[in-house]
Design a protein around this motif. Sequence first.
Motif, mmCIF file in Angstrom:
data_model
loop_
_atom_site.group_PDB
_atom_site.id
_atom_site.type_symbol
_atom_site.label_atom_id
_atom_site.label_comp_id
_atom_site.label_asym_id
_atom_site.label_seq_id
_atom_site.Cartn_x
_atom_site.Cartn_y
_atom_site.Cartn_z
ATOM 1 N N ALA A 129 58.193 -25.117 -12.241
ATOM 2 C CA ALA A 129 59.162 -26.145 -11.848
ATOM 3 C C ALA A 129 58.954 -26.573 -10.399
ATOM 4 C CB ALA A 129 60.579 -25.623 -12.049
ATOM 5 N N TYR A 130 58.497 -25.666 -9.543
ATOM 6 C CA TYR A 130 58.311 -25.968 -8.129
ATOM 7 C C TYR A 130 57.006 -26.716 -7.850
ATOM 8 C CZ TYR A 130 57.887 -25.394 -3.100
ATOM 9 O OH TYR A 130 57.733 -25.636 -1.760
ATOM 10 N N GLN A 131 56.013 -26.560 -8.707
ATOM 11 C CA GLN A 131 54.709 -27.172 -8.458
ATOM 12 C C GLN A 131 54.754 -28.671 -8.172
ATOM 13 O OE1 GLN A 131 52.238 -25.921 -11.724
ATOM 14 N NE2 GLN A 131 51.347 -24.275 -10.517
ATOM 15 N N PRO A 132 55.481 -29.483 -8.943
ATOM 16 C CA PRO A 132 55.501 -30.927 -8.625
ATOM 17 C C PRO A 132 56.093 -31.224 -7.239
ATOM 18 C CG PRO A 132 56.343 -30.535 -10.836
ATOM 19 C CD PRO A 132 56.187 -29.193 -10.187
ATOM 20 N N LYS A 133 57.133 -30.501 -6.865
ATOM 21 C CA LYS A 133 57.746 -30.688 -5.545
ATOM 22 C C LYS A 133 56.746 -30.317 -4.454
ATOM 23 C CE LYS A 133 61.189 -31.033 -2.517
ATOM 24 N NZ LYS A 133 61.725 -32.315 -2.131
ATOM 25 N N CYS A 134 56.058 -29.212 -4.636
ATOM 26 C CA CYS A 134 55.066 -28.758 -3.672
ATOM 27 C C CYS A 134 53.935 -29.779 -3.552
ATOM 28 C CB CYS A 134 54.519 -27.394 -4.089
ATOM 29 S SG CYS A 134 53.344 -26.686 -2.926
ATOM 30 N N ALA A 135 53.443 -30.254 -4.674
ATOM 31 C CA ALA A 135 52.351 -31.232 -4.663
ATOM 32 C C ALA A 135 52.776 -32.519 -3.961
ATOM 33 C CB ALA A 135 51.900 -31.529 -6.086
ATOM 34 N N GLU A 136 53.994 -32.949 -4.211
ATOM 35 C CA GLU A 136 54.499 -34.174 -3.591
ATOM 36 C C GLU A 136 54.618 -34.000 -2.075
ATOM 37 O OE1 GLU A 136 57.863 -36.531 -1.950
ATOM 38 O OE2 GLU A 136 58.317 -34.605 -2.869
ATOM 39 N N LEU A 137 55.130 -32.853 -1.639
ATOM 40 C CA LEU A 137 55.248 -32.602 -0.208
ATOM 41 C C LEU A 137 53.870 -32.502 0.452
ATOM 42 C CD1 LEU A 137 58.239 -30.105 -0.209
ATOM 43 C CD2 LEU A 137 58.183 -32.337 0.918
ATOM 44 N N CYS A 138 52.937 -31.853 -0.223
ATOM 45 C CA CYS A 138 51.575 -31.752 0.322
ATOM 46 C C CYS A 138 50.950 -33.134 0.483
ATOM 47 C CB CYS A 138 50.702 -30.893 -0.582
ATOM 48 S SG CYS A 138 51.036 -29.135 -0.451
ATOM 49 N N MET A 139 51.159 -33.982 -0.495
ATOM 50 C CA MET A 139 50.615 -35.334 -0.423
ATOM 51 C C MET A 139 51.237 -36.100 0.745
ATOM 52 S SD MET A 139 50.634 -38.392 -3.246
ATOM 53 C CE MET A 139 52.394 -38.632 -3.037
ATOM 54 N N ARG A 140 52.540 -35.978 0.908
ATOM 55 C CA ARG A 140 53.201 -36.663 2.023
ATOM 56 C C ARG A 140 52.703 -36.152 3.367
ATOM 57 N NH1 ARG A 140 59.318 -35.910 0.883
ATOM 58 N NH2 ARG A 140 59.488 -36.882 2.935
ATOM 59 N N CYS A 187 59.111 -29.208 4.006
ATOM 60 C CA CYS A 187 58.251 -28.406 3.145
ATOM 61 C C CYS A 187 58.603 -26.921 3.273
ATOM 62 C CB CYS A 187 56.791 -28.634 3.503
ATOM 63 S SG CYS A 187 55.640 -27.700 2.496
ATOM 64 N N GLN A 188 58.769 -26.466 4.486
ATOM 65 C CA GLN A 188 59.091 -25.068 4.734
ATOM 66 C C GLN A 188 60.455 -24.705 4.135
ATOM 67 O OE1 GLN A 188 59.172 -24.077 8.927
ATOM 68 N NE2 GLN A 188 58.251 -22.082 8.522
ATOM 69 N N GLN A 189 61.428 -25.592 4.245
ATOM 70 C CA GLN A 189 62.743 -25.337 3.658
ATOM 71 C C GLN A 189 62.668 -25.289 2.135
ATOM 72 O OE1 GLN A 189 65.035 -28.517 5.420
ATOM 73 N NE2 GLN A 189 65.835 -27.189 7.034
ATOM 74 N N ALA A 190 61.900 -26.193 1.535
ATOM 75 C CA ALA A 190 61.751 -26.200 0.079
ATOM 76 C C ALA A 190 61.074 -24.914 -0.388
ATOM 77 C CB ALA A 190 60.958 -27.422 -0.371
ATOM 78 N N MET A 191 60.055 -24.484 0.332
ATOM 79 C CA MET A 191 59.359 -23.248 -0.021
ATOM 80 C C MET A 191 60.279 -22.040 0.141
ATOM 81 S SD MET A 191 56.738 -21.591 -1.079
ATOM 82 C CE MET A 191 55.210 -22.446 -0.910
ATOM 83 N N LEU A 192 61.049 -22.022 1.195
ATOM 84 C CA LEU A 192 61.985 -20.915 1.428
ATOM 85 C C LEU A 192 63.023 -20.843 0.308
ATOM 86 C CD1 LEU A 192 62.743 -18.627 3.345
ATOM 87 C CD2 LEU A 192 64.143 -20.266 4.622
ATOM 88 N N LYS A 193 63.538 -21.996 -0.092
ATOM 89 C CA LYS A 193 64.490 -22.044 -1.207
ATOM 90 C C LYS A 193 63.838 -21.503 -2.475
ATOM 91 C CE LYS A 193 67.473 -25.252 -3.717
ATOM 92 N NZ LYS A 193 67.009 -25.842 -4.930
ATOM 93 N N HIS A 194 62.598 -21.914 -2.732
ATOM 94 C CA HIS A 194 61.867 -21.439 -3.904
ATOM 95 C C HIS A 194 61.664 -19.921 -3.853
ATOM 96 C CE1 HIS A 194 58.863 -21.086 -7.034
ATOM 97 N NE2 HIS A 194 57.999 -20.630 -6.158
ATOM 98 N N VAL A 195 61.312 -19.404 -2.690
ATOM 99 C CA VAL A 195 61.093 -17.965 -2.533
ATOM 100 C C VAL A 195 62.388 -17.203 -2.796
ATOM 101 C CG1 VAL A 195 60.637 -16.191 -0.770
ATOM 102 C CG2 VAL A 195 59.072 -18.129 -1.051
#
Length: 157
Positions: free
Chosen positions: A71-82, A118-126
């Motif tokens: 579920a997190y992969q699309p969000k991560c990919a989108e943030l990486c692209m940005r 990005c860091q906040q999204a990753m922290l939430k995911h973790v």
Amino acid sequence: MKRGLIILIVAVILGVGMFFGSRRMLRPCDCVQTAQMPVENGSLLPELQWLRVSLHLTDPQFEKVQALHLAYQPKCAELCMRIQHSDHALQEAASRTRAVTADVTKLMHERADLTQECQQAMLKHVYETADCMATEQADMYLKSVLPHVLGSVHSSH
């Protein structure tokens, strides 16, 4: 004699074609996220095996972790692209001048904001992933992962 020569030439051509065809098929994809990561059924799940093994996750725990990861992969990919687009824009702006212009400063702030997002999204995911685990497992997981997520792991040169 001619027939044998034709068969040999065809065999060599087929062999060379199969060699290059197989090399092309086995080459990893060029996308940033998966260039050096194994892929299983279109997802990056093999890298989660260390969680299962080192934290001794049960099958239900591991299934929850996998679901969160997917579920997190699309969000991560989108943030990486940005972030990549932001990096490119900043590099372009900085290359056009030899001074810290308002445009460069603005792009630096935008890049910093994206990094924080990005860091906040990753922290939430973790944290969501840790919630799938028993307390001891979650503590070990967070101790291992948080320094990377928060950027407090530095390599020595």
